[in-house]
Design an enzyme around this catalytic site. Structure first.
Site, short mmCIF file in Angstrom:
data_model
loop_
_atom_site.label_atom_id
_atom_site.label_comp_id
_atom_site.label_asym_id
_atom_site.label_seq_id
_atom_site.Cartn_x
_atom_site.Cartn_y
_atom_site.Cartn_z
CG ASP A 239 -2.25 0.40 1.04
OD1 ASP A 239 -2.26 1.84 0.86
OD2 ASP A 239 -3.61 0.23 1.20
CG HIS A 262 -1.06 1.34 -2.87
ND1 HIS A 262 -1.84 1.64 -2.87
CD2 HIS A 262 -0.30 0.29 -4.00
CE1 HIS A 262 -2.69 -0.62 -2.76
NE2 HIS A 262 -1.54 -0.64 -3.52
#
Ligand SMILES: *[C@@H]1O[C@H](CO)[C@@H](O)[C@H](O)[C@H]1NC(C)=O
Ligand SMILES: *[C@@H]1O[C@H](CO)[C@@H](O)[C@H](O)[C@H]1NC(C)=O
Ligand SMILES: *[C@@H]1O[C@H](CO)[C@@H](O)[C@H](O)[C@H]1NC(C)=O
Ligand SMILES: *[C@@H]1O[C@H](CO)[C@@H](O)[C@H](O)[C@H]1NC(C)=O
Ligand SMILES: *[C@@H]1O[C@H](CO)[C@@H](O)[C@H](O)[C@H]1NC(C)=O
Ligand SMILES: *[C@@H]1O[C@H](CO)[C@@H](O)[C@H](O)[C@H]1NC(C)=O
Ligand SMILES: *[C@@H]1O[C@H](CO)[C@@H](O)[C@H](O)[C@H]1NC(C)=O
Ligand SMILES: *[C@@H]1O[C@H](CO)[C@@H](O)[C@H](O)[C@H]1NC(C)=O
Length: 411
Positions: A239, A262
């Protein structure tokens, strides 16, 4: 009776010993010094099987109670299994040190939940207090040196259950003047490091590793904190490498190698009904490699507050999706709520490298607009030769100079 030559030999030997092993002498005096607390002296097994949580808590009690700058030692010869521990302050000494030389491993999901439910018979699953491997709360001037050590969260035992309340590995609550260096953390069930209500923290040489497809395994989650620096670190996760969320200000990230992951994100912001704010963020000299995003600001429709005074500069991109993205429709699930946080004073300067998709720049603002957005010296090309990169821009006010792909911001 020793002869004089025997005597001489003995003296020579003693002299040699003292020259050869000064560190041996120094070390043995150190470990017996009253201000060093070794978890092994408190019954920690370090065998990777027995639960050492109790020993860590006892060692912390003495460390935190000590008057003279104490050092808690987790020694190199051991693998220490923990369930979850909270190390509370305030401590007596003006500063506290921790040396993590050994390996800490989390117990598996089944065991973790079992212990939590035994200790909290009225709660199924985890409680607030049992949903972190290690929490430091209200400890001022804490310094953690992880040289030689590591912490593994055994995330693989949790990841398949995305809806389970999965734990964070390392959480700092109300810890001011914090220093963490040279620490390796792997495979968290959820976020690796989380900060709440901390003022003045420096993280250097942090190594975070979890698979790119592991759910919600953020590197850093920063909330309600200020004056935070994260530098020279390598973050690979599933993430955000770093997420800077509500209540944070003066946050710097420099020398971060991110990916998989991310990207480095402001937000998400606006999920709650409260006024949410992030301001004064400086991200520089970072590399995004095979990430889902690079520099990102994400706000949820209907929120209120602001994200402002944000700079991303000197960023290298290697096959990153969405290298530059402001998304004011994050998690909107088709909702058409009006209003949004006010995004303003955001600079993207000195970006270069390759994007995985053609749309390299996305500035997707609500009708109310984003203001003072600056793109300067940006040069992004698609990873696939022969394609051309593009920019998508809605309701973004500001200016673009020396930027490829070309973006037309409103004035
Ligand atoms: C914090 O710790 C450092 C290093 O141990 C020490 O020099 C400093 O005096 C401490 N700060 C306070 C406010 O006690
Ligand atoms: C933190 O420590 C201070 C004393 O230094 C105390 O007044 C306060 O209640 C503590 N806060 C928490 C959340 O434990
Ligand atoms: C970091 O830890 C490694 C061993 O894990 C050690 O070799 C290195 O010297 C440490 N670096 C610093 C700056 O302490
Ligand atoms: C921040 O924390 C560090 C480490 O304890 C300390 O040396 C420094 O003085 C603090 N800075 C401020 C502005 O308090
Ligand atoms: C962040 O960087 C800015 C310069 O860009 C500097 O003025 C500020 O003191 C830094 N803050 C921290 C917490 O490192
Ligand atoms: C940029 O960050 C890298 C670490 O990723 C570091 O080695 C290098 O010195 C940094 N460069 C500058 C100019 O800060
Ligand atoms: C960014 O990189 C340029 C060229 O490499 C350099 O001149 C500038 O000082 C860097 N800026 C920062 C904030 O590191
Ligand atoms: C948003 O921020 C800009 C720049 O600070 C300001 O001019 C504008 O009035 C703000 N808009 C709202 C709705 O607060």
């Amino acid at each position: 009776m020793p002869t004089s030559s025997n005597m001489q030999r003995l003296i020579t030997c003693l002299l040699i010993l003292c020259f050869v092993s000064p560190c041996l002498c120094a070390r043995s005096t150190l470990t017996t010094k009253s201000n060093t607390y070794n978890v092994k002296d408190y019954g920690a097994h370090g065998d990777g099987k027995s639960d050492d949580s109790g020993a860590f808590l006892s060692a912390w009690k003495d460390t935190c109670g000590a008057q003279e700058t104490p050092t808690l030692v987790i020694p190199s010869e051991g693998v220490f299994l923990l369930n979850y521990i909270t190390l509370n302050g305030p401590c007596n000494a003006p500063s506290v040190n921790i040396q993590l030389q050994g390996k800490i491993v989390a117990s598996a999901k089944k065991e973790w939940i079992k212990v939590s439910e035994i200790q909290n018979p009225n709660t199924k699953g985890l409680t607030n207090d049992t949903s972190n491997l290690i929490v430091f709360s209200n400890v001022t001037n804490l310094s953690i040196d992880g040289s030689g050590g590591s912490i593994d969260g055994y995330g693989s035992s949790w990841w398949e259950c995305k809806s389970c309340g999965r734990p964070t590995i390392l959480r700092f609550k109300s810890c001011n003047d914090l220093t963490v260096s040279n620490l390796t953390i792997t495979n968290s069930p959820k976020a690796h490091i989380r900060l709440n209500s901390c003022d003045n923290a420096t993280f250097s040489d942090i190594n975070i590793r979890a698979p790119g497809d592991s759910p919600n395994t953020d590197g850093f989650d920063i909330y309600t904190s200020k004056n935070i620096l994260i530098q020279n670190s390598n973050i690979q996760c599933g993430d955000d490498c770093i997420a800077i969320s509500d209540g944070s200000s003066n946050i710097n990230a420099t020398g971060i190698a991110c990916g998989p992951g991310h990207g480095i994100s402001i937000g998400s912001l606006g999920r709650s009904n409260a006024h949410e704010t992030v301001e004064t963020v400086h991200v520089k000299n970072c590399t995004f490699t095979n990430t889902k995003n690079g520099a990102r600001i994400k706000t949820v429709p209907g929120g209120s507050g602001y994200a402002r005074n944000i700079i991303f500069e000197n960023i290298t991109l290697i096959n990153a999706d969405n290298p530059i993205i402001i998304d004011q429709y994050y998690d909107s699930y088709g909702k058409s709520e009006s209003g949004a946080l006010n995004v303003s004073d955001v600079t993207f300067r000195g970006f270069s490298g390759t994007a995985a998709k053609q749309k390299a720049i996305t500035l997707n603002c609500c009708p109310s607009g984003c203001f003072d957005i600056v793109l300067d010296h940006v040069d992004i090309v698609p990873s696939t030769p022969g394609k051309t990169a593009s920019c998508s821009c809605n309701n973004a006010h500001g200016k673009s100079t020396e930027t490829v792909p070309q973006c037309s911001l409103s004035s």
